[in-house]
Scaffold this active site. Structure first.
Site, PDB file in Angstrom:
ATOM      1  N   SER A 175       0.831  -1.209   0.000  1.00 34.83           N
ATOM      2  CA  SER A 175       0.000   0.000   0.000  1.00 34.83           C
ATOM      3  C   SER A 175       0.860   1.252   0.000  1.00 34.83           C
ATOM      4  CB  SER A 175      -0.901   0.026   1.245  1.00 34.83           C
ATOM      5  OG  SER A 175      -1.712  -1.119   1.307  1.00 34.83           O
ATOM      6  N   ARG A 216       0.660   7.890   6.015  1.00 35.26           N
ATOM      7  CA  ARG A 216      -0.176   7.017   6.837  1.00 35.26           C
ATOM      8  C   ARG A 216      -1.625   7.504   6.868  1.00 35.26           C
ATOM      9  NH1 ARG A 216       0.875   2.459   9.758  1.00 35.26           N
ATOM     10  NH2 ARG A 216       2.979   2.593   8.936  1.00 35.26           N
ATOM     11  N   HIS A 267      -3.036   6.303   3.682  1.00 36.95           N
ATOM     12  CA  HIS A 267      -3.239   4.860   3.829  1.00 36.95           C
ATOM     13  C   HIS A 267      -4.547   4.561   4.558  1.00 36.95           C
ATOM     14  CE1 HIS A 267      -2.380   0.985   6.070  1.00 36.95           C
ATOM     15  NE2 HIS A 267      -2.232   0.615   4.816  1.00 36.95           N
TER      16      HIS A 267
END
Lengths: 216, 216
Positions: free
Chosen positions: B21, B44, B47
């Protein structure tokens, strides 16, 4: 914006804030083709994400909202894929009908079995849920592997969910797992693309339980 | 996509899924001006949301990442505005330094006091946190009133947070509360606009604790 003016809303009650938010959403969303009961879900998802694009990406099996409301009114459990979904869902309205919200992903037996089979905890948790809870509402906001396993079990006749809310977020397998869900002819609510997540799953369940409650 | 082919990733371990990812995110995000340590947070957040626009809306006080890492390494608590943020944050890395994650919004004394003063529980919870936890990291993903109250307390010298992560989502006061946060000259991480939410607050804390851990 002046900070002193901003201080007035501090005494605004959460209920008023929510109503004002929904008015803004309806105004900015504009004309649409969602039936009224589906729009209630769309609206609450936009409320939770502030993302109109995400709201517009929602896709409903024609029987989804009715099936979700019925499952709640029958006191069927809601199965959350992760704890964030579990804690976010409003409990009193489910409990009124005898329902609850369950999450299996951190159960010791699930963790042990996942290790033994070298697979994800989400998959093993889905299998446990299917054994324990027929007719449940699955609220999957994070784990594509949970959704893919549930789809496999439905096809194999090993799981009979009342409704699948399949909105995992992410870059690996999330969008693909939703494409597979779209092919099933059982009640589902999902969205096209990578977006999704815990707040979307939570908002969807909460919209359904509000409609279930309104029926009295 | 063929369902059988999709079955192979089922044995992919979560760690591998995450790495894949992050590779996709870096490729699609392209060139940017974030310093490396800020980019780790941006990455993040993307994500967790699959939302590049949200990632690009993040704004960091120049001292934010350093201050956040330091607070974690000093074992300062993380204060979550709601339970969804609390359960989402990875605990072991914080606990290694003696830290924990606290949430006050459902404490009986907070609920009682909010009722008595006819204000939001989020405001009273913020006051309680400021009394109990100096130098804490505040992770606010939902309640603009919590963020506005914290800003007021900082200005009044009543609260001394180590870092404010102010990313409430919503249509009423969320964007405005972030504008106020941007005016403070203390460590903060926020974003421009209405978007945000629990997963954004969680991802930010988790990115910081990963960096704190890497320092050994």
């Amino acid at each position: 914006m002046d900070f002193q003016t901003e201080f007035k809303p501090l005494t605004v009650q959460p209920q008023e804030i929510e109503e004002k938010s929904f008015d803004i959403i309806t105004e900015e969303f504009g004309p649409h083709d969602y039936p009224e009961e589906q729009y209630k879900v769309v609206q609450r998802v936009i409320h939770a994400s502030a993302d109109f694009e995400l709201g517009r990406s929602l896709v409903f099996h024609p029987d989804a909202v009715r099936a979700g409301i019925e499952a709640i009114r029958q006191g069927r459990p809601v199965i959350a894929d992760v704890q964030m979904v579990q804690v976010g869902i409003s409990k009193p309205r489910l409990e009124k009908f005898g329902g609850d919200v369950r999450v299996y992903i951190s159960d010791p037996d699930v963790m042990q079995e996942a290790k033994r089979l070298n697979t994800t905890r989400a998959i093993i948790a889905t299998r446990k849920a299917a054994r324990e809870a027929e007719g449940a509402i699955y609220a999957i906001g994070n784990a594509p592997t949970a959704l893919l396993e549930l789809i496999r079990m439905v096809k194999a006749g090993e799981a009979r969910p009342g409704l699948i809310i399949g909105v995992p977020v992410g870059f690996v397998s999330a969008a693909e797992s939703k494409e597979e869900l779209l092919k099933l002819d059982i009640p589902f609510i999902t969205n096209i693309g990578r977006k999704g997540g815990s707040p979307v799953a939570v908002a969807t369940v909460n919209a359904l339980s509000l409609m279930a409650e309104k029926l009295g």
